[in-house]
Design an enzyme around this catalytic site. Sequence first.
Site, PDB file in Angstrom:
ATOM      1  N   GLU A   1     -14.907  -4.982   2.357  1.00  0.00           N
ATOM      2  CA  GLU A   1     -14.258  -5.007   3.661  1.00  0.00           C
ATOM      3  C   GLU A   1     -15.271  -5.146   4.796  1.00  0.00           C
ATOM      4  OE1 GLU A   1     -11.050  -2.137   4.568  1.00  0.00           O
ATOM      5  OE2 GLU A   1     -12.385  -1.456   6.170  1.00  0.00           O
TER       6      GLU A   1
ATOM      7  N   LYS B   1      -8.338   2.875  -2.986  1.00  0.00           N
ATOM      8  CA  LYS B   1      -8.725   2.772  -1.585  1.00  0.00           C
ATOM      9  C   LYS B   1      -9.210   4.118  -1.073  1.00  0.00           C
ATOM     10  CE  LYS B   1      -7.428   0.751   2.817  1.00  0.00           C
ATOM     11  NZ  LYS B   1      -6.334   0.287   3.698  1.00  0.00           N
TER      12      LYS B   1
ATOM     13  N   GLU C   1       0.810  -1.220   0.000  1.00  0.00           N
ATOM     14  CA  GLU C   1       0.000   0.000   0.000  1.00  0.00           C
ATOM     15  C   GLU C   1       0.845   1.273   0.000  1.00  0.00           C
ATOM     16  OE1 GLU C   1      -4.117   0.428   1.677  1.00  0.00           O
ATOM     17  OE2 GLU C   1      -2.909   1.088   3.388  1.00  0.00           O
TER      18      GLU C   1
ATOM     19  N   ASN D   1     -10.908  -6.608   7.879  1.00  0.00           N
ATOM     20  CA  ASN D   1     -10.044  -5.542   8.381  1.00  0.00           C
ATOM     21  C   ASN D   1      -9.688  -5.816   9.838  1.00  0.00           C
ATOM     22  OD1 ASN D   1      -8.620  -3.205   8.747  1.00  0.00           O
ATOM     23  ND2 ASN D   1     -10.249  -1.833   8.071  1.00  0.00           N
TER      24      ASN D   1
ATOM     25  N   LYS E   1       0.649   4.646   1.204  1.00  0.00           N
ATOM     26  CA  LYS E   1      -0.109   5.333   2.255  1.00  0.00           C
ATOM     27  C   LYS E   1       0.802   6.349   2.925  1.00  0.00           C
ATOM     28  CE  LYS E   1      -2.351   4.140   6.676  1.00  0.00           C
ATOM     29  NZ  LYS E   1      -2.675   3.007   7.573  1.00  0.00           N
TER      30      LYS E   1
ATOM     31  N   GLU F   1      -6.481  -7.442   6.085  1.00  0.00           N
ATOM     32  CA  GLU F   1      -6.075  -6.049   5.922  1.00  0.00           C
ATOM     33  C   GLU F   1      -5.604  -5.427   7.237  1.00  0.00           C
ATOM     34  OE1 GLU F   1      -9.219  -3.777   4.090  1.00  0.00           O
ATOM     35  OE2 GLU F   1     -10.161  -5.608   3.390  1.00  0.00           O
ATOM     36  N   SER F   2      -4.474  -4.760   7.165  1.00  0.00           N
ATOM     37  CA  SER F   2      -3.958  -3.903   8.249  1.00  0.00           C
ATOM     38  C   SER F   2      -3.322  -4.674   9.408  1.00  0.00           C
ATOM     39  CB  SER F   2      -5.059  -2.994   8.810  1.00  0.00           C
ATOM     40  OG  SER F   2      -5.618  -2.201   7.795  1.00  0.00           O
TER      41      SER F   2
END
Length: 266
Positions: A173, A124, A61, A193, A63, A223-224
């Site tokens: 998500e 995103k 990603e 997530n 970000k 995710e994350s």
Amino acid sequence: MADILEEIVAWKRMETDRMKQVCPEAALRKRIEEGIESMHCTKCISMAKALAESDTGIIAEFKRKSPSKGWIKEGGKASEIPLAYQQNGASAISILTDERYFGGCDAFITEARRSGVNIPVLYKNFIIDEYQLYQACGCGASAVLLIAACLSKKECARLMDSARQLHLEVLLEMHSERELEYAALEPDMYGINNRNLGTFATDTDNSFRFAGLLPEKAVKVSESGISDAETVRTLRQAGYRGFLIGENFMKTNEPGKALNHFINSL
């Protein structure tokens, strides 16, 4: 802590309304349909297929900022870092396009495409309006993120249908058990997530808790909060094929090399 998601969504509605005043939806739609805005688009690249067939499934990603930590890499360039991700083994790339909270913009995807990125790119953002799908298509995205916590099930189904008409895949998500009912909409990819979007607290156990509750053959994405190779290995054993990682790479001096090191450790 205040509910950050509610604040972001409220802002997103105002922001989208202002954008429509500058460029009405009908005009934007016409530009997309005429192909003017999609000259750099590679929608034919399937993100779901790329993840399913990858040995690593890393979605690297781009970000630059987060609401909870502020700037991560304020000077990060979309013309350099996404391409470095591709060159160092990313299966797909996620690019934050929200400006106010994440320091992003739609042009970052166009810049990444122009730099030579030809693997799937995820748009995103906090999508709450069809207008944003046209924006995603126009800047060169392959897929879009739809967040269950931002949408009713009916709204999500409508946006998913609109995305597919634009040949955009959907990563849906979910975070809570209540949101798992959205899985029945059959998105291209099912995301769990690990970050609570209300508080931004992160717990990778969330993906493990819900792994068995998603369709067995689904392309599942965690995710994350993923920061080590062992977590990816165990998540793969649990059935996940995609792993969205951003901050772990972006906080380093050379995100592309950090990705390479991470993949080698797998």
